[in-house]
Design an enzyme around this catalytic site. Structure first.
Site, PDB file in Angstrom:
ATOM      1  N   SER A 179      45.441  42.873  36.984  1.00 46.58           N
ATOM      2  CA  SER A 179      44.188  42.338  36.478  1.00 46.58           C
ATOM      3  C   SER A 179      43.579  41.270  37.380  1.00 46.58           C
ATOM      4  O   SER A 179      42.414  40.901  37.229  1.00 46.58           O
ATOM      5  CB  SER A 179      44.416  41.741  35.076  1.00 46.58           C
ATOM      6  OG  SER A 179      45.365  40.678  35.112  1.00 46.58           O
TER       7      SER A 179
ATOM      8  N   SER B 259      50.146  42.272  37.578  1.00 48.68           N
ATOM      9  CA  SER B 259      48.811  41.869  38.014  1.00 48.68           C
ATOM     10  C   SER B 259      48.807  40.986  39.253  1.00 48.68           C
ATOM     11  O   SER B 259      47.763  40.828  39.892  1.00 48.68           O
ATOM     12  CB  SER B 259      48.094  41.133  36.875  1.00 48.68           C
ATOM     13  OG  SER B 259      47.963  41.973  35.755  1.00 48.68           O
TER      14      SER B 259
ATOM     15  N   LYS C  73      41.917  32.677  39.397  1.00 44.51           N
ATOM     16  CA  LYS C  73      41.650  33.721  38.397  1.00 44.51           C
ATOM     17  C   LYS C  73      41.066  33.078  37.143  1.00 44.51           C
ATOM     18  O   LYS C  73      41.547  32.032  36.684  1.00 44.51           O
ATOM     19  CB  LYS C  73      42.953  34.462  38.097  1.00 44.51           C
ATOM     20  CG  LYS C  73      42.810  35.654  37.151  1.00 44.51           C
ATOM     21  CD  LYS C  73      44.162  36.347  36.987  1.00 44.51           C
ATOM     22  CE  LYS C  73      44.104  37.566  36.078  1.00 44.51           C
ATOM     23  NZ  LYS C  73      45.420  38.226  35.950  1.00 44.51           N
TER      24      LYS C  73
END
Length: 600
Positions: free
Chosen positions: A151, A175, A77
């Site tokens: 996210s 997330s 990420k």
């Protein structure tokens, strides 16, 4: 030939069959080029760099201890630093190029894993939907009209699409779990502090945690174990204090009544109900609980002073570059101005008051099982109402890190059309990470449903998570040693732990021995007797403690093999038949606890 889903067992088999890390890299690069979702990656590792890393591995033979992830591709990420690749947090104006890897990335590389690129996210990890990025909105691998979840959007899609064996996300409000549900994956959310955050752009620094997306619980746990460990450079890093859970007979808290809110999504509601039945079939005791204090705590994360912590993470950049921030994210971060230091302390007080209320619920539970998300939206629906719908997605996730819980999200099946997936999440007390894994794995295996986009894939037996051999000796207790009863302290004081709650086979009878104070149980087996079995508990105690029990048991009681309702035999308390003359039989009550309640 590589399978569609790159689980660890399949990769190991491919390498054993002659494939090399260079072959793998060429295949992964081809898959990335062919991927039909252009929003998955923000930055890809240059092909030459990825091949150079693969060549370096060829000079080092795979070793289970030193290189457990030899040649395993993973994605990161883009709020987690990878040396040589920009970190953007999905905000181009914020981008910087780190000189060193985040602690977790460094540990994974040292284990032999290969970074294939940096994945898209809701900007500054603010959102649960995956649409708040100037780099585009990754989509669910099952229908491009639908959100991927956020996210950690790109990370989940990269794994579900077969581009990476696993991917790193982060989790503040959910997330690391919601995208797993929307892409038929497992999401491992460690206890905050178990995995270091050094080198991670924070969202809410005090509750953030790095997470793992994988195809199976076993793979995810294996990755987490490589990453975990105290790091003095992280102010919130903690030394693990593992917590045990019963091996079976788990008391699982589930939603009841009005707390089952699915916003009209009958498919998600039905899949949650089916997951509860699946847990029952695995031997769990289902316990409705009061979700209100958990829900109220969840509300604090976006409607309380923790919003100000999001500003603290980027305050200098935000002061000069607010116009470069996604409008929805900007409005959330700007909301920090509504809170002051007094609000922060009052928020902490409220959280601790809610924690006290949850402790009452935990007294009757071993873990919680909640929907990972109550529904899913199309990208168009999410963009039309980005705040309210995002809030709905966090109804069953936002509280976890505020309370410091461990959590594992697992698939829960597909809607009646076989179209969109859903998921459930198991929550345990802080540092119950390993203890949660066997039941989470059992739930996933009982469901089937494949891994990621490959719904036909069989879960490899090599990733099965078994109960750990803790070196303790099992003992069946039937009377005052049961949990909550007067002599239970003799087990807990000897460092014993509850392994499971169960029943004896149906041919046991139970009596109250006459002339004993306090009353003692007399358990005997009578072949041919047709009963329903008796409530017992299996505890595990150190060998020395087991020896003391045997030495100190008063006649007419002794230790013998007790047959349980699953056919297994465990040492436990039995009674010599001569002592039952004049004894009151209580078999019909079903166990000693019911007898004690009736006597009271």
């Amino acid at each position: 030939m590589l399978p569609a889903f790159l689980d660890l067992a399949s990769l190991k088999s491919a390498y054993a069959g002659g494939m090399t890390p260079l072959d793998l890299v060429d295949e992964v690069l081809a898959r990335m080029d062919a991927c039909d979702d252009p929003a998955v990656f923000i930055t890809r590792t240059p092909a030459d760099d990825l091949r150079a890393a693969a060549r370096a591995l060829l000079a080092r033979a795979p070793q289970p201890d030193s290189l457990p992830l030899w040649g395993v591709p993973f994605a990161v990420k883009d709020n987690i630093d990878v040396a040589g690749l920009p970190t953007t947090a999905a905000c181009p104006a914020f981008a910087y190029r780190p000189e060193r890897d985040a602690a977790v990335v460094a540990r994974l590389k040292a284990a032999g894993a290969l970074v294939i690129g940096k994945t898209n996210l809701d900007q500054f990890a603010t959102g649960l939907n995956g649409t708040r990025s100037p780099y585009g909105a990754p989509r669910s691998v099952f229908d491009r009209a639908y959100i991927s979840g956020g996210s950690s959007s790109g990370s989940a899609v990269a794994v579900a699409s077969g581009l990476a064996s696993f991917a790193l996300g982060t989790d503040t409000a959910g997330s690391g779990r919601v995208p797993a549900a929307f892409n038929n994956l497992v999401g491992i959310k460690p206890t905050p502090g178990l995995v270091p955050n050094t080198g991670v752009v924070p969202a809410c620094r005090s509750v953030d945690v790095v997470t793992v997306f994988a195809g199976t619980v076993g793979d995810g746990v294996a990755i987490r174990k490589v990453m975990e460990g105290y790091d003095a450079a992280d102010p919130f890093s903690k030394k693990a204090k593992p917590v045990s859970l019963p091996g079976s007979g788990l008391r699982i808290g589930v939603l009841d009544g009005a707390e089952r809110e699915f916003h009209g999504d009958a498919a998600c509601e039905a899949l949650y109900a089916a997951a509860i039945e699946r847990a029952k079939s695995l031997g769990a005791e289902i316990v409705p609980f009061d979700y209100a204090p958990f829900r109220e705590a969840a509300g604090l994360l976006y409607n309380g002073p923790w919003v100000a912590e999001r500003l603290a993470a980027v305050k200098d950049f935000f002061a000069s570059n607010a116009g470069d921030v996604d409008p929805t994210v900007r409005a959330i971060i700007a909301g920090a101005s509504a809170y002051d230091a007094v609000d922060a302390f009052e928020g902490l007080y409220e959280l601790e008051a809610l924690r006290q209320r949850t402790l009452t619920e935990w007294e009757k539970l071993d873990l919680l099982m909640l929907p990972t998300a109550p529904t899913i939206y199309t990208v168009e629906e999410m963009l039309a109402d980005p705040v309210a719908r995002n809030s709905r997605l966090g109804r069953y996730t936002n509280f976890a890190n505020l309370f410091g819980y461990a959590a594992i999200a697992v698939p829960a099946g597909f809607d009646p059309r076989g179209h969109l997936p859903s998921g459930v999440t198991l929550f345990g007390p802080p540092f119950s990470d390993d203890a949660l894994a066997p039941f989470a794995d059992a739930m996933h295996r009982a469901l089937g449903g494949g891994m990621g986009r490959d719904r036909a894939a069989a879960l490899p037996e090599a990733s099965h998570v078994a109960e750990a051999d803790d070196g303790l000796v099992p003992i069946v207790v039937v009377g005052a040693h049961l949990t909550g009863m007067p002599l239970n302290r003799e087990l807990t004081g000897a460092s014993g732990r509850l392994a499971r709650r169960c029943r004896t086979a149906g041919d046991y009878r139970l009596f109250v021995l006459p002339d004993t104070a306090p009353p003692k149980p007399g358990l005997i087996r009578e072949p041919g007797f047709a009963g329903g079995g008796l409530e017992v508990e299996v505890w595990r105690v150190p060998p020395a403690a087991f020896g003391r029990f045997v030495q100190n048991i008063p006649a007419p009681l002794g230790i013998g093999k007790v047959t349980l309702d699953d056919g297994s035999q465990v040492s436990g308390f039995l009674c010599e038949p001569y002592a039952l003359r004049g004894a009151r039989e209580i078999t019909g009550l079903g166990g000693w606890r019911a007898y004690a309640a009736s006597s009271a």
